[in-house]
Design a protein around this motif. Sequence first.
Motif, PDB file in Angstrom:
ATOM      1  N   GLU A 237       0.880  -1.258   0.100  1.00 56.56           N
ATOM      2  CA  GLU A 237      -0.026   0.059   0.021  1.00 56.56           C
ATOM      3  C   GLU A 237       0.712   1.277   0.023  1.00 56.56           C
ATOM      4  N   VAL A 238       2.103   1.073   0.559  1.00 63.06           N
ATOM      5  CA  VAL A 238       2.744   2.452   0.703  1.00 63.06           C
ATOM      6  C   VAL A 238       4.096   2.460  -0.214  1.00 63.06           C
ATOM      7  N   SER A 240       4.489   3.012  -3.278  1.00 62.42           N
ATOM      8  CA  SER A 240       4.655   4.339  -4.068  1.00 62.42           C
ATOM      9  C   SER A 240       4.980   5.650  -3.263  1.00 62.42           C
ATOM     10  N   ALA A 241       3.809   5.697  -2.274  1.00 62.17           N
ATOM     11  CA  ALA A 241       3.799   7.020  -1.351  1.00 62.17           C
ATOM     12  C   ALA A 241       4.998   6.988  -0.342  1.00 62.17           C
ATOM     13  N   ASP A 242       5.305   5.902   0.267  1.00 64.64           N
ATOM     14  CA  ASP A 242       6.507   6.038   1.154  1.00 64.64           C
ATOM     15  C   ASP A 242       7.297   4.817   1.014  1.00 64.64           C
ATOM     16  N   PRO A 243       8.530   5.025   0.129  1.00 62.83           N
ATOM     17  CA  PRO A 243       9.258   3.684  -0.079  1.00 62.83           C
ATOM     18  C   PRO A 243      10.055   3.296   1.042  1.00 62.83           C
ATOM     19  N   ALA A 244      10.401   4.372   1.867  1.00 61.87           N
ATOM     20  CA  ALA A 244      11.255   4.066   3.038  1.00 61.87           C
ATOM     21  C   ALA A 244      10.789   3.189   3.783  1.00 61.87           C
ATOM     22  N   ALA A 245       9.125   3.290   4.120  1.00 64.19           N
ATOM     23  CA  ALA A 245       8.571   2.578   5.174  1.00 64.19           C
ATOM     24  C   ALA A 245       8.345   1.053   4.401  1.00 64.19           C
ATOM     25  N   ALA A 246       8.003   1.153   2.998  1.00 56.52           N
ATOM     26  CA  ALA A 246       7.870  -0.121   2.319  1.00 56.52           C
ATOM     27  C   ALA A 246       9.181  -0.918   2.503  1.00 56.52           C
ATOM     28  N   ARG A 247      10.350  -0.454   2.396  1.00 61.67           N
ATOM     29  CA  ARG A 247      11.653  -1.085   2.536  1.00 61.67           C
ATOM     30  C   ARG A 247      11.868  -1.866   4.103  1.00 61.67           C
ATOM     31  N   HIS A 296       6.340  -2.662  12.682  1.00 59.44           N
ATOM     32  CA  HIS A 296       6.582  -2.563  11.220  1.00 59.44           C
ATOM     33  C   HIS A 296       5.545  -3.095  10.160  1.00 59.44           C
TER      34      HIS A 296
END
Length: 413
Positions: A237-238, A240-247, A296
């Motif tokens: 979900e994140v 595209s908007a928040d790549p750091a959170a996705a990583r 996380h």
Amino acid sequence: MIRGIRPLLRGSTYSGVLFAYCGALASLPLLPFALLPALSWRSAPESMQIVLVLLVWAVLVGMVGLAGPVRRALVVSARRLLRVSLPNPVAGRRTSGSHGLDRWRTPIWLVLHVAVGWTGALASGVLFIMGLSLPGNWLGGEARVSLFGTSVRVSGGWSWVVAAVCILLAVAVCVLVTKALRWSAPRLLGPSAAERLALAAERELLLAERNRIAHELHDSIGHTLTAATIQAAVAGEVLSADPAAARAAMRSIEESTRAALEDLDYVLGVLREEQSGTAPTRTLADLPELLDRLRHAGAVVEPALSGELAQVQGTLSRAAYRILQEGLTNALRHGAGGPIEVRVAAGPDGLDLTVVNRTGARTGPGPGAFPTSGHGLPGLAERVRLLHGEFRAGPDGTQHWRLAVRLPVRVSA
């Protein structure tokens, strides 16, 4: 007589007679040693010498039965030739009964085996020779029946009748020999009462170990899959908007699955009875890492830790970690979002663990529903019971679910 002939048609009777006669022949090498006492006592009556030879022979045969490999060989051969169900004796087992009467069961069986074998061989051999020689008088023989001092000579057509009776009696002797050995084998070669208790204790320990492994596997893998599923949904979900959170979510998945793989590798090694590595230990010291993985995954965790948690060691600390892990996994699976309260309080007399979460439909990211085996709470209750603790799980008001466990610091033996 016909009923006595039918069992002979079965392979078990043939092999049983062969087993009996082979046992008799195997005792022949001991006969010269049994003759020595009789030869040194020549002044004794012949009947006494015969009795002495038989007694010494029986003692020598019984002494052979005291050797452990002899019993294993007898069990294997009796199982194959007599067709009786006998478990393999466990090599090296020493039980309390092995120093008492039980240790003589195999010598008694071996003496009985030899005695029945020789009796059957001599009786059936004489009867077969009579049955074959009398009709044609091939050996110049005749049948004579003596009863109460009266002797009757059997000749002519009656010799065929007597020959048939001798053959049938020989068959009956073979059947009786097999039946006697089949009856005595489980009672003398089978496991003793002490061995059965030892086997039952081993099976109980094995089942307890497998049950413990099942709990460990359920707690570790179940938690990891639940957390990884939610973290993957968050990352998607994140992304595209928040790549750091996705990583960060992907790194958390990697860390949790690596830990689960260690647990799985150890469990599979134990189940395969291989030399697996050291069991991975998860204790209360690993609780912060567990809470980070939940964060996380998008969960809001509110921990409240009090007391000297570092002093909680060993089995109690490992069990507490697994209990909290299962409680948090259930909160992720069935919770409705919102904060998850985690309370751990270590006191002088006990360790209190509490997990509280909201109930209802999920509002956060994730699949919305997780399949469950239904073994989580019963497994927790059993784990707590084995530690002599207190377990409570159920609704707390109308919108919350509470898991509360109290474990005693000192467990009575």
